[in-house]
Design a protein around this motif. Structure first.
Motif, mmCIF file in Angstrom:
data_model
loop_
_atom_site.group_PDB
_atom_site.id
_atom_site.type_symbol
_atom_site.label_atom_id
_atom_site.label_comp_id
_atom_site.label_asym_id
_atom_site.label_seq_id
_atom_site.Cartn_x
_atom_site.Cartn_y
_atom_site.Cartn_z
ATOM 1 N N CYS A 243 21.131 22.642 -16.491
ATOM 2 C CA CYS A 243 20.473 23.812 -16.850
ATOM 3 C C CYS A 243 19.955 24.595 -15.662
ATOM 4 C CB CYS A 243 19.343 23.444 -17.566
ATOM 5 S SG CYS A 243 18.748 24.616 -18.555
ATOM 6 N N HIS A 244 20.364 25.852 -15.640
ATOM 7 C CA HIS A 244 20.067 26.755 -14.517
ATOM 8 C C HIS A 244 19.681 27.965 -15.176
ATOM 9 C CE1 HIS A 244 21.745 24.209 -11.386
ATOM 10 N NE2 HIS A 244 22.919 24.235 -12.152
ATOM 11 N N TRP A 245 18.749 28.673 -14.519
ATOM 12 C CA TRP A 245 18.466 30.078 -14.717
ATOM 13 C C TRP A 245 19.357 30.851 -15.013
ATOM 14 C CZ3 TRP A 245 14.116 29.255 -17.219
ATOM 15 C CH2 TRP A 245 13.259 28.427 -16.556
ATOM 16 N N ALA A 246 19.631 31.940 -15.754
ATOM 17 C CA ALA A 246 20.686 32.784 -15.996
ATOM 18 C C ALA A 246 20.161 34.126 -16.160
ATOM 19 C CB ALA A 246 21.570 32.498 -17.340
ATOM 20 N N PRO A 247 21.085 35.168 -15.979
ATOM 21 C CA PRO A 247 20.544 36.561 -16.066
ATOM 22 C C PRO A 247 20.409 36.958 -17.873
ATOM 23 C CG PRO A 247 22.686 36.589 -14.795
ATOM 24 C CD PRO A 247 22.376 35.179 -15.347
ATOM 25 N N LEU A 248 19.444 37.948 -17.771
ATOM 26 C CA LEU A 248 18.845 37.899 -19.106
ATOM 27 C C LEU A 248 19.724 38.132 -20.129
ATOM 28 C CD1 LEU A 248 16.055 38.538 -20.855
ATOM 29 C CD2 LEU A 248 16.338 40.923 -20.065
ATOM 30 N N THR A 249 21.072 38.934 -19.984
ATOM 31 C CA THR A 249 22.002 38.818 -21.053
ATOM 32 C C THR A 249 22.882 37.965 -21.203
ATOM 33 O OG1 THR A 249 23.141 40.391 -19.944
ATOM 34 C CG2 THR A 249 21.350 41.227 -21.253
ATOM 35 N N TYR A 271 6.266 41.490 -24.490
ATOM 36 C CA TYR A 271 7.171 40.599 -23.868
ATOM 37 C C TYR A 271 7.179 40.684 -22.375
ATOM 38 C CZ TYR A 271 9.114 41.146 -28.698
ATOM 39 O OH TYR A 271 9.305 41.078 -30.111
ATOM 40 N N GLY A 272 6.858 39.729 -21.629
ATOM 41 C CA GLY A 272 6.677 39.610 -20.574
ATOM 42 C C GLY A 272 8.040 38.934 -19.532
ATOM 43 N N ILE A 273 8.775 39.811 -18.703
ATOM 44 C CA ILE A 273 9.749 39.118 -18.106
ATOM 45 C C ILE A 273 9.357 38.178 -16.957
ATOM 46 C CG2 ILE A 273 9.688 41.318 -16.471
ATOM 47 C CD1 ILE A 273 12.871 39.544 -17.822
ATOM 48 N N GLU A 274 10.054 37.313 -16.878
ATOM 49 C CA GLU A 274 10.049 36.216 -16.025
ATOM 50 C C GLU A 274 11.254 35.799 -15.417
ATOM 51 O OE1 GLU A 274 7.570 31.997 -15.553
ATOM 52 O OE2 GLU A 274 8.447 32.611 -17.402
ATOM 53 N N ASP A 275 12.272 36.868 -14.854
ATOM 54 C CA ASP A 275 13.486 36.329 -14.512
ATOM 55 C C ASP A 275 13.783 35.653 -13.295
ATOM 56 O OD1 ASP A 275 16.354 36.742 -13.845
ATOM 57 O OD2 ASP A 275 16.530 38.441 -15.067
#
Length: 306
Positions: A243-249, A271-275
């Motif tokens: 599992c890896h982080w991905a762009p928001l969309t 809604y708090g962004i944490e990208d």
């Protein structure tokens, strides 16, 4: 729709630069990271969890909190949260963080829950968390700052239902849940609408990011074993998933549906962004977040009016 930024995601910006960039993107709230920079990281390039320039040092909070608060106010932004990395049961550090959050003018603060790594049984960790959160509730009431626990992988609260189990006997005026669907891609997925319905008044905040599962192939099949199913099919053990982080969309969280579900349960918070995907620089990431959620809001509003 109210938007915020958790400053862990903008490590290259200082407090004033972040507040200015948030204002430019139309992001109203700021959640300040509350953690020091390790001595051996100060010469490194900015990074999310080490050399993060947008962080308040707990050892210097009395000096730094007014600076961070004033940076937000100078750009007409609101410091909505302090986000420390507290150990469950550490009441000294917890109360100090509440003092800092109160001075900051924050309305909520993240508190600790035990991690889970199979070394200690869940019932023991659950008991420890309940004792801690009961003490936390009293301090939260004293400082008028809501304590929130986060749905987070590798803890005893990876799902909404397990987070609810920790807070269900507490007063939702003082203790709540920070719901993070991106974390739940790593561990803890359950039907989002059902989980939100269960949380009810304990739903205090939402973090916005995305993640996905990707196939990893070692490339070495010389000693690979196979799993043989009842139908005779084989799956090489040299292939696994990460599992890896991905762009928001681009990840597994459908944020359009997520907003529908949150609206359905009456959520009207931030809604708090944490990208953590690292695909855009900090300023571009903030603007992208604002643009994506403006489009989501437009689309969901049209659906509700149809």
């Amino acid at each position: 729709m109210k938007l915020s930024i958790f400053t862990v995601a903008v490590p290259d910006l200082d407090a004033n630069e972040l507040a200015s960039a948030a204002a430019a993107a139309g992001i109203a709230g700021i959640e300040w990271r509350y953690r020091g920079i390790p001595e051996d990281a100060s010469a490194e390039q900015p990074s999310f969890w080490r050399n993060n320039r947008c962080s308040i040092d707990p050892d210097r909070w009395q000096e730094q909190v007014p600076v961070f608060r004033e940076a937000a106010e100078a750009h007409d932004r609101k410091s909505i949260a302090l986000v420390p990395y507290l150990n469950c049961g550490d009441m000294v550090a917890t109360e100090q963080a509440f003092q800092a959050a109160s001075t900051l003018g924050a309305s909520m603060m993240r508190v600790g829950v035990p991690g889970y790594d199979r070394s200690t049984a869940y019932p023991e960790l659950y008991g420890k968390a309940i004792r801690y959160l009961n003490e936390v509730q009293d301090i939260a009431k004293q400082y008028n700052v809501k304590a929130v626990i986060e749905t987070h992988h590798q803890t005893i609260a990876p799902t909404a239902s397990l987070a609810y189990r920790l807070v269900q006997s507490l007063d939702p005026e003082h203790v709540g849940v920070l719901y993070d669907p991106g974390n739940m891609v790593h561990e803890g997925y359950e039907n989002h609408r059902m989980g939100l319905e269960q949380l009810g008044p304990y739903l205090a905040h939402v973090h916005v990011k995305n993640a996905g599962w990707y196939k990893k192939n070692s490339g070495d099949t010389s000693d690979a074993r196979s799993l043989v199913g009842s139908g005779g099919s084989e799956q090489s053990l040299s292939t696994s998933w990460e599992c890896h982080w991905a762009p928001l969309t681009e990840g597994m969280v459908d944020w359009v549906q997520m907003v529908r579900d949150l609206r359905a349960v009456g959520y009207d918070g931030y809604y708090g962004i944490e990208d953590f995907s690292g695909t855009l620089d900090s300023r571009a990431m903030l603007q992208h977040f604002a643009d994506v959620f403006a489009e989501i809001e437009r689309r969901v509003n049209e659906e509700e009016q149809a």
